[in-house]
Design an enzyme around this catalytic site. Sequence first.
Site, PDB file in Angstrom:
ATOM      1  N   LYS A 105      28.873  50.802 -22.944  1.00  0.00           N
ATOM      2  CA  LYS A 105      30.069  50.042 -22.523  1.00  0.00           C
ATOM      3  C   LYS A 105      29.784  49.222 -21.254  1.00  0.00           C
ATOM      4  CE  LYS A 105      34.104  48.486 -21.986  1.00  0.00           C
ATOM      5  NZ  LYS A 105      34.643  47.435 -22.831  1.00  0.00           N
TER       6      LYS A 105
ATOM      7  N   THR B 126      36.946  53.228 -19.818  1.00  0.00           N
ATOM      8  CA  THR B 126      35.567  52.908 -19.440  1.00  0.00           C
ATOM      9  C   THR B 126      35.172  53.809 -18.272  1.00  0.00           C
ATOM     10  OG1 THR B 126      35.927  50.645 -20.151  1.00  0.00           O
ATOM     11  CG2 THR B 126      34.088  51.018 -18.624  1.00  0.00           C
TER      12      THR B 126
ATOM     13  N   ARG C 164      45.122  40.818 -13.089  1.00  0.00           N
ATOM     14  CA  ARG C 164      44.148  41.598 -12.325  1.00  0.00           C
ATOM     15  C   ARG C 164      42.871  40.786 -12.062  1.00  0.00           C
ATOM     16  NH1 ARG C 164      44.579  47.316 -15.559  1.00  0.00           N
ATOM     17  NH2 ARG C 164      45.015  45.923 -17.289  1.00  0.00           N
TER      18      ARG C 164
ATOM     19  N   ASP D 255      52.703  58.403 -21.480  1.00  0.00           N
ATOM     20  CA  ASP D 255      52.433  57.680 -20.232  1.00  0.00           C
ATOM     21  C   ASP D 255      53.263  58.296 -19.117  1.00  0.00           C
ATOM     22  OD1 ASP D 255      51.053  54.641 -19.770  1.00  0.00           O
ATOM     23  OD2 ASP D 255      52.331  55.423 -18.159  1.00  0.00           O
TER      24      ASP D 255
ATOM     25  N   CYS E 100      38.538  44.084 -16.112  1.00  0.00           N
ATOM     26  CA  CYS E 100      37.332  44.870 -16.426  1.00  0.00           C
ATOM     27  C   CYS E 100      36.013  44.339 -15.886  1.00  0.00           C
ATOM     28  CB  CYS E 100      37.263  45.106 -17.918  1.00  0.00           C
ATOM     29  SG  CYS E 100      38.592  46.225 -18.428  1.00  0.00           S
TER      30      CYS E 100
ATOM     31  N   GLU F 110      41.588  41.257 -24.093  1.00  0.00           N
ATOM     32  CA  GLU F 110      43.008  40.941 -23.981  1.00  0.00           C
ATOM     33  C   GLU F 110      43.237  39.570 -24.622  1.00  0.00           C
ATOM     34  OE1 GLU F 110      44.493  41.524 -20.008  1.00  0.00           O
ATOM     35  OE2 GLU F 110      43.559  43.490 -19.899  1.00  0.00           O
TER      36      GLU F 110
ATOM     37  N   GLY G 219      33.096  27.897 -15.642  1.00  0.00           N
ATOM     38  CA  GLY G 219      34.471  27.893 -15.139  1.00  0.00           C
ATOM     39  C   GLY G 219      34.525  28.386 -13.708  1.00  0.00           C
TER      40      GLY G 219
ATOM     41  N   PHE H 250      36.039  47.977 -26.915  1.00  0.00           N
ATOM     42  CA  PHE H 250      35.471  46.652 -26.642  1.00  0.00           C
ATOM     43  C   PHE H 250      36.475  45.517 -26.850  1.00  0.00           C
ATOM     44  CE2 PHE H 250      31.986  49.480 -27.853  1.00  0.00           C
ATOM     45  CZ  PHE H 250      31.127  49.306 -26.777  1.00  0.00           C
TER      46      PHE H 250
ATOM     47  N   LEU I  94      29.421  31.155 -22.865  1.00  0.00           N
ATOM     48  CA  LEU I  94      28.664  30.182 -22.073  1.00  0.00           C
ATOM     49  C   LEU I  94      29.583  29.044 -21.630  1.00  0.00           C
ATOM     50  CD1 LEU I  94      25.245  29.970 -24.000  1.00  0.00           C
ATOM     51  CD2 LEU I  94      25.679  31.019 -21.781  1.00  0.00           C
TER      52      LEU I  94
HETATM   53  P1  NAD Z   1      46.397  50.004 -17.776  1.00  0.00           P
HETATM   54  O1  NAD Z   1      46.481  50.120 -16.321  1.00  0.00           O
HETATM   55  O2  NAD Z   1      47.019  48.848 -18.480  1.00  0.00           O
HETATM   56  O3  NAD Z   1      47.012  51.324 -18.459  1.00  0.00           O
HETATM   57  C1  NAD Z   1      46.758  52.621 -18.035  1.00  0.00           C
HETATM   58  C2  NAD Z   1      48.021  53.445 -18.284  1.00  0.00           C
HETATM   59  O4  NAD Z   1      47.734  54.822 -18.064  1.00  0.00           O
HETATM   60  C3  NAD Z   1      49.176  53.100 -17.357  1.00  0.00           C
HETATM   61  O5  NAD Z   1      50.312  52.778 -18.131  1.00  0.00           O
HETATM   62  C4  NAD Z   1      49.410  54.403 -16.540  1.00  0.00           C
HETATM   63  O6  NAD Z   1      50.762  54.613 -16.227  1.00  0.00           O
HETATM   64  C5  NAD Z   1      48.875  55.437 -17.493  1.00  0.00           C
HETATM   65  N1  NAD Z   1      48.465  56.718 -16.887  1.00  0.00           N
HETATM   66  C6  NAD Z   1      47.733  56.932 -15.767  1.00  0.00           C
HETATM   67  N2  NAD Z   1      47.520  58.246 -15.595  1.00  0.00           N
HETATM   68  C7  NAD Z   1      48.100  58.885 -16.629  1.00  0.00           C
HETATM   69  C8  NAD Z   1      48.214  60.251 -17.026  1.00  0.00           C
HETATM   70  N3  NAD Z   1      47.649  61.247 -16.322  1.00  0.00           N
HETATM   71  N4  NAD Z   1      48.893  60.541 -18.145  1.00  0.00           N
HETATM   72  C9  NAD Z   1      49.463  59.563 -18.888  1.00  0.00           C
HETATM   73  N5  NAD Z   1      49.386  58.240 -18.553  1.00  0.00           N
HETATM   74  C10 NAD Z   1      48.712  57.918 -17.452  1.00  0.00           C
HETATM   75  O7  NAD Z   1      44.837  50.082 -18.137  1.00  0.00           O
HETATM   76  P2  NAD Z   1      44.067  49.412 -19.362  1.00  0.00           P
HETATM   77  O8  NAD Z   1      43.827  47.976 -19.117  1.00  0.00           O
HETATM   78  O9  NAD Z   1      44.721  49.840 -20.630  1.00  0.00           O
HETATM   79  O10 NAD Z   1      42.645  50.143 -19.236  1.00  0.00           O
HETATM   80  C11 NAD Z   1      42.498  51.503 -19.556  1.00  0.00           C
HETATM   81  C12 NAD Z   1      41.004  51.791 -19.653  1.00  0.00           C
HETATM   82  O11 NAD Z   1      40.440  51.063 -20.747  1.00  0.00           O
HETATM   83  C13 NAD Z   1      40.190  51.378 -18.417  1.00  0.00           C
HETATM   84  O12 NAD Z   1      39.168  52.320 -18.234  1.00  0.00           O
HETATM   85  C14 NAD Z   1      39.608  50.043 -18.813  1.00  0.00           C
HETATM   86  O13 NAD Z   1      38.400  49.781 -18.147  1.00  0.00           O
HETATM   87  C15 NAD Z   1      39.358  50.250 -20.289  1.00  0.00           C
HETATM   88  N6  NAD Z   1      39.351  49.019 -21.086  1.00  0.00           N
HETATM   89  C16 NAD Z   1      40.306  48.068 -20.872  1.00  0.00           C
HETATM   90  C17 NAD Z   1      40.322  46.910 -21.664  1.00  0.00           C
HETATM   91  C18 NAD Z   1      41.350  45.831 -21.450  1.00  0.00           C
HETATM   92  O14 NAD Z   1      41.220  44.789 -22.057  1.00  0.00           O
HETATM   93  N7  NAD Z   1      42.358  46.016 -20.618  1.00  0.00           N
HETATM   94  C19 NAD Z   1      39.375  46.761 -22.689  1.00  0.00           C
HETATM   95  C20 NAD Z   1      38.425  47.777 -22.896  1.00  0.00           C
HETATM   96  C21 NAD Z   1      38.434  48.905 -22.081  1.00  0.00           C
HETATM   97  C1  UGA Z   2      36.233  41.752 -21.648  1.00  0.00           C
HETATM   98  C2  UGA Z   2      35.244  41.879 -22.816  1.00  0.00           C
HETATM   99  O1  UGA Z   2      35.128  40.608 -23.478  1.00  0.00           O
HETATM  100  C3  UGA Z   2      35.720  42.939 -23.806  1.00  0.00           C
HETATM  101  O2  UGA Z   2      34.745  43.112 -24.838  1.00  0.00           O
HETATM  102  C4  UGA Z   2      35.908  44.265 -23.056  1.00  0.00           C
HETATM  103  O3  UGA Z   2      36.407  45.262 -23.931  1.00  0.00           O
HETATM  104  C5  UGA Z   2      36.884  44.061 -21.917  1.00  0.00           C
HETATM  105  O4  UGA Z   2      36.387  43.018 -21.020  1.00  0.00           O
HETATM  106  C6  UGA Z   2      37.055  45.301 -21.103  1.00  0.00           C
HETATM  107  O5  UGA Z   2      36.154  46.101 -20.984  1.00  0.00           O
HETATM  108  O6  UGA Z   2      38.150  45.398 -20.585  1.00  0.00           O
HETATM  109  P1  UGA Z   2      38.585  40.542 -21.260  1.00  0.00           P
HETATM  110  O7  UGA Z   2      38.405  40.921 -19.833  1.00  0.00           O
HETATM  111  O8  UGA Z   2      39.886  40.802 -21.920  1.00  0.00           O
HETATM  112  O9  UGA Z   2      37.473  41.288 -22.158  1.00  0.00           O
HETATM  113  O10 UGA Z   2      38.336  38.987 -21.394  1.00  0.00           O
HETATM  114  P2  UGA Z   2      37.101  38.005 -21.676  1.00  0.00           P
HETATM  115  O11 UGA Z   2      37.479  37.114 -22.780  1.00  0.00           O
HETATM  116  O12 UGA Z   2      35.823  38.725 -21.821  1.00  0.00           O
HETATM  117  O13 UGA Z   2      37.082  37.140 -20.321  1.00  0.00           O
HETATM  118  C7  UGA Z   2      36.762  37.727 -19.077  1.00  0.00           C
HETATM  119  C8  UGA Z   2      36.651  36.659 -18.013  1.00  0.00           C
HETATM  120  O14 UGA Z   2      35.496  35.852 -18.221  1.00  0.00           O
HETATM  121  C9  UGA Z   2      37.823  35.695 -17.957  1.00  0.00           C
HETATM  122  O15 UGA Z   2      38.141  35.427 -16.620  1.00  0.00           O
HETATM  123  C10 UGA Z   2      37.310  34.450 -18.649  1.00  0.00           C
HETATM  124  O16 UGA Z   2      37.935  33.270 -18.236  1.00  0.00           O
HETATM  125  C11 UGA Z   2      35.859  34.478 -18.232  1.00  0.00           C
HETATM  126  N1  UGA Z   2      34.964  33.756 -19.162  1.00  0.00           N
HETATM  127  C12 UGA Z   2      34.758  34.234 -20.414  1.00  0.00           C
HETATM  128  C13 UGA Z   2      34.313  32.611 -18.741  1.00  0.00           C
HETATM  129  O17 UGA Z   2      34.491  32.158 -17.585  1.00  0.00           O
HETATM  130  N2  UGA Z   2      33.461  31.978 -19.605  1.00  0.00           N
HETATM  131  C14 UGA Z   2      33.239  32.431 -20.863  1.00  0.00           C
HETATM  132  O18 UGA Z   2      32.435  31.806 -21.594  1.00  0.00           O
HETATM  133  C15 UGA Z   2      33.901  33.599 -21.278  1.00  0.00           C
END
Ligand code: NAD
Ligand code: UGA
Length: 434
Positions: A207, A122, A331, A30, A263, A155, A256, A152, A253
């Site tokens: 995705k 993504t 976020r 990182d 995301c 959090e 809220g 997928f 469903l």
């Molecule tokens: P995040 O912001 O939590 O983490 C990204 C990290 O990458 C940061 O710590 C940053 O410092 C680091 N970084 C940036 N540029 C870099 C580089 N050149 N070299 C090394 N490190 C570097 O992001 P996230 O929530 O983990 O999301 C990452 C990706 O995964 C996004 O595309 C997001 O859409 C996707 N995604 C997120 C979730 C989720 O639940 N958060 C779920 C599925 C997919």
């Molecule tokens: C979502 C997807 O569920 C994951 O599959 C995906 O990998 C991720 O985005 C991503 O691409 O980052 P996440 O954002 O962690 O995951 O959380 P969710 O549980 O999906 O909730 C997203 C938002 O929808 C929240 O604000 C939640 O409160 C809301 N929500 C969810 C509702 O209002 N109603 C529901 O029935 C479900």
Amino acid sequence: MRITMIGAGYVGLVSGACFADFGHIVTCVDTDPGKVERLNAGAIPIFEPGLEEHVARNREEERLFFTTELADSVAEADVVFIAVGTPSRRGDGRADLSYVYAAAEEIARHVSGYTVVVTKSTVPVGTGDAVERIMREARPDIDVSVVSNPEFLREGAAIEDFKRPDRIVIGVEDERAREVMGEVYRPLFVNQAPVIYTGRRTAELIKYASNAFLATKITFINEMADLCERTGANVQEVARGIGLDNRIGTKFLHAGPGFGGSCFPKDTRALVETAREYDAPCRIVESVVAVNEDRKTRMAQKVVKACGGSVAGKTIALLGLTFKPNTDDMRESPSIAIAEALTAAGATLRGHDPEGVEQARRVMPDLDYCETAYQCVEGADAVVLVTEWDAYRALDLVRLKELLRVPVFVDLRNVYRRAEVERHGFTYVDVGRG
Ligand code: NAD
Ligand code: UGA
């Protein structure tokens, strides 16, 4: 196998720790030195249930390492994952791919021998092609395959989702890379997780289609909730009534305050932009984006109405600030838009959240943050349950009523039963239970 994970955020850290748990040797890289320092000191920079134990165990067994220096681990890696952020680009809503491209360029400089480079971030359809082009331009002699393997996980349930996924999607263009990816996920084949091999572009689109569909489901039920309020119907019963049809399904469903998070908001916006770019507009998703944006401020109006038409000079207590429970992630949390609208209407805000206060302070510095839910409501003119943390599911309603100056309870997650709250003497407002 030796794996390098570029990016140690929510996805990179969880994926890295889980791959290490499968027995692979994983180095997470990182660019944030503070994050790496904390991880190397045994601290976890985010709140994610189960993550701390996974990281500690695999560090101890010398399968998981953290560094800011990409060179050595990339040179030794069989597989390099890109898991950096792809936030909304300011101004136009497209995915900002600058972190992905920067990572690709740097990887290209250091790979040695055949290496599979996997985009886990993504990214819009076609990004894999661009990553491959960037790498070959930087070093024409490299022997790499570029693969798409979208993530997928949710959090708050990230470890479980990663280890027991509904499916694994691998977008791959050649047999060599397909075999390597099979080896990376072999421990999950034993659990019989379905693996779908597709072309790279298809995987990238799966995705976005997946997130957009889920966001659409939520938005649909939120609009039904509005209709329920007008017609005296009950949205929870409507959700159950339609959800028991297997073709619809009961999940996602819950009506809220609108979806938030790192995301759904950014990915729906990015999909809309990609679709426009290819002259195949996704009008349903365009509406989802607009309806959801509008909804957050309408939730603030709901609070104003519950307070008798004005919140000017009043104190409002917000319980739950993160975009969902079991995360510290702020976020695009609906609480931000709600707080902004209430502040603009003249309210003073107090807030409580079990894990999100550190991040919340950065985006909402003017809120008065409290140690407990009960401190938060003391002397307030209304309490608003914004995020359904378990800690708020069984509040002592007698104590709550005593502490509030005015007993107004706005439940934006339908956690409580109207009859019970009203029996305690509250004015109770919920979502879609007319
Ligand atoms: P995040 O912001 O939590 O983490 C990204 C990290 O990458 C940061 O710590 C940053 O410092 C680091 N970084 C940036 N540029 C870099 C580089 N050149 N070299 C090394 N490190 C570097 O992001 P996230 O929530 O983990 O999301 C990452 C990706 O995964 C996004 O595309 C997001 O859409 C996707 N995604 C997120 C979730 C989720 O639940 N958060 C779920 C599925 C997919
Ligand atoms: C979502 C997807 O569920 C994951 O599959 C995906 O990998 C991720 O985005 C991503 O691409 O980052 P996440 O954002 O962690 O995951 O959380 P969710 O549980 O999906 O909730 C997203 C938002 O929808 C929240 O604000 C939640 O409160 C809301 N929500 C969810 C509702 O209002 N109603 C529901 O029935 C479900």
